[in-house]
Design a protein around this motif. Structure first.
Motif, short mmCIF file in Angstrom:
data_model
loop_
_atom_site.label_atom_id
_atom_site.label_comp_id
_atom_site.label_asym_id
_atom_site.label_seq_id
_atom_site.Cartn_x
_atom_site.Cartn_y
_atom_site.Cartn_z
N LEU A 145 -11.13 -3.53 53.47
CA LEU A 145 -10.30 -2.56 52.74
C LEU A 145 -9.25 -3.24 51.87
N TYR A 146 -8.68 -4.33 52.36
CA TYR A 146 -7.64 -4.97 51.54
C TYR A 146 -8.23 -5.59 50.27
N PRO A 147 -9.33 -6.37 50.36
CA PRO A 147 -9.92 -6.89 49.11
C PRO A 147 -10.30 -5.76 48.14
N ARG A 148 -10.73 -4.64 48.67
CA ARG A 148 -11.08 -3.50 47.79
C ARG A 148 -9.82 -2.98 47.09
N ALA A 149 -8.71 -2.91 47.81
CA ALA A 149 -7.46 -2.44 47.20
C ALA A 149 -7.06 -3.38 46.07
N ILE A 150 -7.25 -4.67 46.30
CA ILE A 150 -6.90 -5.65 45.25
C ILE A 150 -7.82 -5.48 44.04
N GLU A 151 -9.10 -5.20 44.33
CA GLU A 151 -10.05 -4.98 43.23
C GLU A 151 -9.64 -3.75 42.41
N VAL A 152 -9.19 -2.72 43.09
CA VAL A 152 -8.79 -1.50 42.37
C VAL A 152 -7.57 -1.80 41.49
N ILE A 153 -6.64 -2.59 42.00
CA ILE A 153 -5.48 -2.96 41.17
C ILE A 153 -5.97 -3.70 39.92
N GLN A 154 -6.92 -4.61 40.11
CA GLN A 154 -7.43 -5.37 38.96
C GLN A 154 -8.14 -4.45 37.96
N GLN A 181 -4.24 -14.62 45.93
CA GLN A 181 -5.55 -15.01 46.47
C GLN A 181 -5.42 -15.46 47.92
N ARG A 182 -4.31 -16.11 48.23
CA ARG A 182 -4.09 -16.49 49.63
C ARG A 182 -3.91 -15.25 50.52
N LEU A 183 -3.19 -14.27 49.96
CA LEU A 183 -3.00 -13.03 50.74
C LEU A 183 -4.34 -12.37 51.05
N LEU A 184 -5.24 -12.49 50.09
CA LEU A 184 -6.59 -11.93 50.26
C LEU A 184 -7.36 -12.70 51.34
N GLN A 185 -7.29 -14.03 51.21
CA GLN A 185 -7.98 -14.88 52.18
C GLN A 185 -7.38 -14.67 53.57
N TYR A 186 -6.10 -14.44 53.61
CA TYR A 186 -5.42 -14.18 54.88
C TYR A 186 -6.03 -12.94 55.53
N GLU A 187 -6.17 -11.89 54.76
CA GLU A 187 -6.68 -10.63 55.33
C GLU A 187 -8.12 -10.79 55.80
N ARG A 188 -8.88 -11.68 55.14
CA ARG A 188 -10.26 -11.91 55.59
C ARG A 188 -10.29 -12.66 56.91
N TYR A 189 -9.37 -13.61 57.09
CA TYR A 189 -9.52 -14.54 58.21
C TYR A 189 -8.38 -14.57 59.22
N TYR A 190 -7.38 -13.71 59.05
CA TYR A 190 -6.19 -13.86 59.90
C TYR A 190 -6.50 -13.68 61.38
N THR A 191 -7.59 -13.06 61.69
CA THR A 191 -7.89 -12.84 63.11
C THR A 191 -9.21 -13.50 63.50
N GLY A 192 -9.59 -14.50 62.71
CA GLY A 192 -10.84 -15.21 62.99
C GLY A 192 -11.91 -14.83 61.98
N ASP A 193 -13.11 -15.33 62.22
CA ASP A 193 -14.22 -15.07 61.30
C ASP A 193 -14.68 -13.61 61.48
#
Ligand code: FAD
Ligand code: DHY
Length: 488
Positions: A377-386, A443-455
């Motif tokens: 959901l977070y990467p999608r929100a970023i895509e919508v902003i873009q 981009q780090r914030l995005l990567q964080y949301e993908r991996y902050y709790t593991g793979d």
């Protein structure tokens, strides 16, 4: 002592000399280093909130054991009200940082609290480990320390276990026992905020194989322990860019680091687990150190998604594109994602589990569902902003342009948004959006949301396998019973 102020936190940082490597040089004074100055300030503000009458009663309490005021993250919640009191601190800290700082002090304080309240797990293997974990919880609570953590091995060869790597001490492992403690060597990642913390705690995800005994470790040591080297990644902001040009990146950059241990002494009293593959594999699922922090990360993730959604809504409104159904669809989708997470979080708090000790654990299924959805959901929100910001995201001049007398008229005319949105307003909003969706910081914030709790891939598979255990698919049995009736 109990709750610290921001100033006490900063004085603590000044009193230590950890070995920090940044862009090829050793940092001698972390508080004066441009890259760290603003993040230190943001963390200090969280410490100050504990003393602010607007927050104090909500986010702190008087410790029954010491009579001192301590943070609510250290509460072992036994009532729904205490669960809410814990949530209050997660929410206050996440609001203060727009959910953009993932590893604020509350996160690891919860990990420690859970280790403390479930220390009976460690006791089964070694009563001293349990004693050490309980004592350490009290040290961190009473001195209000700020911890970083590193639970992942460096990314060398993921197809091999720790003992199969090219060097025995590529992954962090035990070297020898001494009268003072255990000597450890090797590396661990990815220690967010390490340079500006007081201590580091090491533990691991499950996945140890027979032969990995020396890597089966959990301990905590001061961040300036001799032999511990902090190698920072390249900064995503230099610490001197203007707050007006980069309203988010200039404030909330969380440095990430590799921790390299060069024959580091871990005092025996700081060791929580060692040389036991079974205990290391069960530590995460059996002590709540995975589930309790998911409450904090759920609250923080929700607020970050809310922030991204609000930025997207404001962008659309500022240039008058929210009259179009496609834009409304994108925004409606974000709003529904946000509200789904909000409902999940609420249900997690209502449908808690009560452990035999009386401790309340927010709902596993709901919290894991949030963990599973945020990386999508977070990467999608970023895509919508873009998509909504489109070319405008690449057109922002600097604050110096906005203020230059020769340019002011052009700025107000050509950069203005719909009626009522001045050139300055629109540019500032678009700069904020670009920090979130375009900058290296974003981009780090995005990567964080993908991996902050593991793979997320393996996490989802684990979730499904657990879900299957208590989801018996009885509706299918009911539907199939029609055949049983026919054959009778
Ligand atoms: C911004 C950020 C901040 C972080 N902060 C912290 C922190 O403060 N402390 C901390 O300890 N960690 C932190 N992490 C690390 C985080 O825990 C890891 O990124 C996460 O666990 C994934 O591990 P990895 O990055 O090593 O990826 P890998 O495990 O190397 O995975 C790489 C790819 O290979 C796939 N893959 C690898 N192994 C398998 C397998 N066995 N089966 C199937 N697929 C596989 C994965 O799906 C993935 O696509 C942070 C990460 C990020 C991005
Ligand atoms: O979320 C958890 O339960 C533990 C955890 C997993 C991966 C990480 O990167 C991390 O910092 C913490």
């Amino acid at each position: 002592m109990g709750i610290r102020t921001g100033d006490q936190y900063i004085r603590g940082l000044r009193s230590r000399q950890p070995e920090i490597w940044l862009q090829g040089r050793k940092v001698t004074n972390v508080c004066e280093e441009a890259v760290f100055r603003q993040p230190i300030h943001e963390i200090a503000k969280l410490y100050d909130m504990q003393h602010d009458e607007k927050y104090q009663e909500k986010i702190t309490h008087i410790c029954q054991e010491t009579g001192e005021r301590v943070n609510n993250a250290f509460l072992v919640a036994k009532t729904p009200e205490e669960l809410q009191a814990k949530r209050a601190v997660y929410e206050a800290y996440a609001k203060a940082t727009f959910g953009l700082m993932g590893r604020t002090p509350d996160f690891l304080n919860i990990v420690l609290t859970s280790l403390y309240s479930n220390a009976s797990f460690l006791e089964r293997y070694n009563p001293q480990w349990a004693e050490n974990a309980k004592n350490y919880y009290k040290v961190v609570r009473d001195q209000d320390l700020f911890l970083t953590h590193a639970i992942i091995n460096p990314q060398n060869d993921r197809s091999k276990s720790s003992h199969e790597q090219s060097d025995v001490y590529t992954h962090l492992g035990a070297v020898e026992e001494t009268p003072e403690g255990l000597i450890v060597k090797g590396a661990k990642m990815l220690a967010t905020l390490a340079p500006i913390t007081d201590e580091v705690i090491i533990y691991s995800f499950p996945g140890f194989q027979p032969g990995d005994e020396r890597y089966a470790l959990a301990f905590a040591i001061p961040i300036d322990t001799p032999g511990l080297r902090i190698i920072c990644r390249e900064p995503m902001q230099d610490g001197i860019r203007s707050v007006y040009d980069h309203p988010l990146a200039s404030r909330f950059e969380e440095m990430d680091a590799l921790l390299v241990f060069h024959d580091v002494l871990v005092p025996w009293e700081r060791l929580f687990l060692y040389n036991n593959v079974e205990a290391a594999n069960l530590l995460y699922p059996k002590t709540g150190i995975g589930q309790q922090p998911a409450h904090q990360t759920g609250v923080r993730g929700l607020l970050k998604l809310q922030f991204a959604t609000e930025v997207a809504m404001r962008l659309a409104d500022s240039i008058g594109v929210d009259v179009y159904p496609n834009v409304q669809n994108n925004l409606g989708e974000l709003a529904q994602s946000l509200e789904s997470l909000r409902a999940l979080l609420r249900t997690a708090e209502l449908e808690y589990e009560t452990l035999p000790s009386g401790e309340l654990m927010p709902g596993y299924v709901q919290l894991e569902t949030i963990r599973g959805l945020l990386p999508k959901l977070y990467p999608r929100a970023i895509e919508v902003i873009q998509i909504i910001g489109a070319g405008g995201l690449l057109m922002s001049p600097t604050d110096s342009d906005l203020e230059h007398p020769e340019l002011v008229a052009d700025m107000e005319k050509f950069y203005a948004g719909r009626v009522g949105i001045s050139g300055t307003d629109r540019v500032r909003l678009f700069k904020l959006a670009w920090d979130l969706c375009g900058e290296a910081f974003g981009q780090r914030l995005l990567q964080y949301e993908r991996y902050y709790t593991g793979d997320p891939v393996r996490k989802l598979a684990i979730f499904y396998n657990n879900y299957k255990k208590f989801h018996a698919c009885t509706m299918v049995d009911d539907a199939l019973s029609v055949f049983a009736a026919k054959t009778r």
